[in-house]
Design a protein around this motif. Structure first.
Motif, short mmCIF file in Angstrom:
data_model
loop_
_atom_site.label_atom_id
_atom_site.label_comp_id
_atom_site.label_asym_id
_atom_site.label_seq_id
_atom_site.Cartn_x
_atom_site.Cartn_y
_atom_site.Cartn_z
N ASP A 176 1.55 -0.88 47.53
CA ASP A 176 0.81 0.36 47.29
C ASP A 176 -0.37 0.19 46.33
O ASP A 176 -0.96 1.18 45.89
N PHE A 177 -0.69 -1.06 45.99
CA PHE A 177 -1.81 -1.36 45.09
C PHE A 177 -1.63 -0.72 43.71
O PHE A 177 -2.61 -0.46 43.02
N ALA A 178 -0.39 -0.45 43.30
CA ALA A 178 -0.16 0.22 42.01
C ALA A 178 -0.50 -0.68 40.83
O ALA A 178 -0.92 -0.20 39.78
N ALA A 179 -0.31 -1.99 40.99
CA ALA A 179 -0.60 -2.93 39.90
C ALA A 179 -1.35 -4.12 40.46
O ALA A 179 -0.86 -4.81 41.35
N LEU A 180 -2.54 -4.35 39.95
CA LEU A 180 -3.38 -5.44 40.45
C LEU A 180 -3.55 -6.51 39.38
O LEU A 180 -3.65 -6.21 38.20
N ARG A 181 -3.60 -7.76 39.83
CA ARG A 181 -3.96 -8.84 38.93
C ARG A 181 -5.48 -8.95 38.88
O ARG A 181 -6.19 -8.41 39.71
N ALA A 182 -5.96 -9.70 37.90
CA ALA A 182 -7.41 -9.78 37.68
C ALA A 182 -8.10 -10.77 38.61
O ALA A 182 -9.32 -10.86 38.61
N GLY A 183 -7.33 -11.53 39.40
CA GLY A 183 -7.93 -12.56 40.23
C GLY A 183 -8.97 -12.04 41.21
O GLY A 183 -10.05 -12.63 41.36
N LEU A 184 -8.66 -10.93 41.87
CA LEU A 184 -9.59 -10.37 42.84
C LEU A 184 -10.91 -10.00 42.17
O LEU A 184 -11.99 -10.29 42.69
N ALA A 185 -10.83 -9.35 41.01
CA ALA A 185 -12.05 -8.95 40.30
C ALA A 185 -12.87 -10.18 39.92
O ALA A 185 -14.10 -10.17 40.03
N TYR A 186 -12.20 -11.25 39.50
CA TYR A 186 -12.92 -12.46 39.11
C TYR A 186 -13.71 -13.03 40.29
O TYR A 186 -14.91 -13.32 40.16
N PHE A 187 -13.06 -13.18 41.43
CA PHE A 187 -13.74 -13.75 42.59
C PHE A 187 -14.86 -12.83 43.08
O PHE A 187 -15.93 -13.30 43.49
N ALA A 188 -14.62 -11.52 43.04
CA ALA A 188 -15.63 -10.58 43.53
C ALA A 188 -16.86 -10.56 42.62
O ALA A 188 -18.00 -10.58 43.10
N VAL A 189 -16.62 -10.52 41.30
CA VAL A 189 -17.73 -10.47 40.36
C VAL A 189 -18.46 -11.80 40.31
O VAL A 189 -19.70 -11.86 40.29
#
Length: 238
Positions: A137-150
């Motif tokens: 449900d995407f309730a808790a996300l790790r920072a990995g996705l943000a790192y790769f996207a940014v």
């Protein structure tokens, strides 16, 4: 002068780029398996950019979610997969079809380098931003996705996989019933960064917050679009 270790020498670390051709083979295998065993209904696949780097951010509540997205996505993809899945003969196979082994217990530099390489080469990187299988449900996300996207500037395409955990199969309890419907809904691509190019901890935390809102909104829209919102509400009431 220190000599760089050659392949196979003790202490060496070999970083091979994931195979784009292998990923296409994996996609074709996935198409055959997923459509042969279940009845995928794919919505919004046209929203995935036809060219250039893209990150597919998928929810994860069942083991078939990854193969399902790989099989129905319009482009071959390289998913970051936990190293525990690369066991026995499955390990060489997953490497051959372009998937990336990642050690979730540490900052896996090899996996990070390979993932960024996929995006730098204009490929499709697949990530389960929740980090592990859960409620999906995407309730808790790790920072990995943000790192790769940014870091890459690649657009993020949210992907909702629905129906893989609603019922258990009769023949194999760990899988959805054969020929049951599984919905895969692709959302609109969006930019995770704020346009400043900053990669500070604060910037990544802010990007993670933006990503979570986008993914959660897409999941709710996908449930409503596929008629699965009522099923979710009934399960919650139990």
């Amino acid at each position: 002068m220190r000599r760089h270790p050659r392949r196979g020498e003790a202490g060496s670390e070999v970083t091979e780029p994931p195979s784009a051709r292998g990923a296409e083979v994996g996609r074709r295998i996935g198409v055959g398996l997923m459509y042969g065993l279940w009845k995928p209904r794919v919505l919004g696949a046209w929203k995935v950019p036809a060219t250039g780097p893209v990150i597919l951010a998928a929810n994860h509540s069942h083991n078939i979610d990854g193969p399902m997205v790989i099989g129905v996505a319009p482009r071959p993809s390289h998913f970051l997969v936990k190293k525990e899945a690369f066991v026995g003969p499955l390990g060489p196979f997953m490497h051959a079809v372009g998937q990336l082994k990642v050690d979730r217990s540490t900052a896996d530099r090899t996996a990070i380098t390979q993932a960024l390489g996929v995006l730098e080469n204009g490929g499709v990187l697949g990530i389960f931003p929740e980090g592990s299988r859960g409620e999906g449900d995407f309730a808790a996300l790790r920072a990995g996705l943000a790192y790769f996207a940014v870091r890459s500037g690649a657009p993020v395409v949210p992907v909702a996989v629905l129906g893989s955990t609603e019922r258990r199969g009769r023949l194999i309890k760990g899988l959805p019933p054969l020929r049951s419907r599984v919905d895969v809904v692709f959302g609109d691509p969006f930019e995770a960064g704020d346009g400043s190019g900053r990669r500070t901890r604060k910037a990544l935390d802010e990007a993670t917050g933006r990503i979570q809102k986008q993914l959660s909104a897409h999941l709710e829209d996908a449930r409503r679009l596929t008629g699965r919102l009522e099923n979710t509400e009934r399960l919650t009431e139990r």
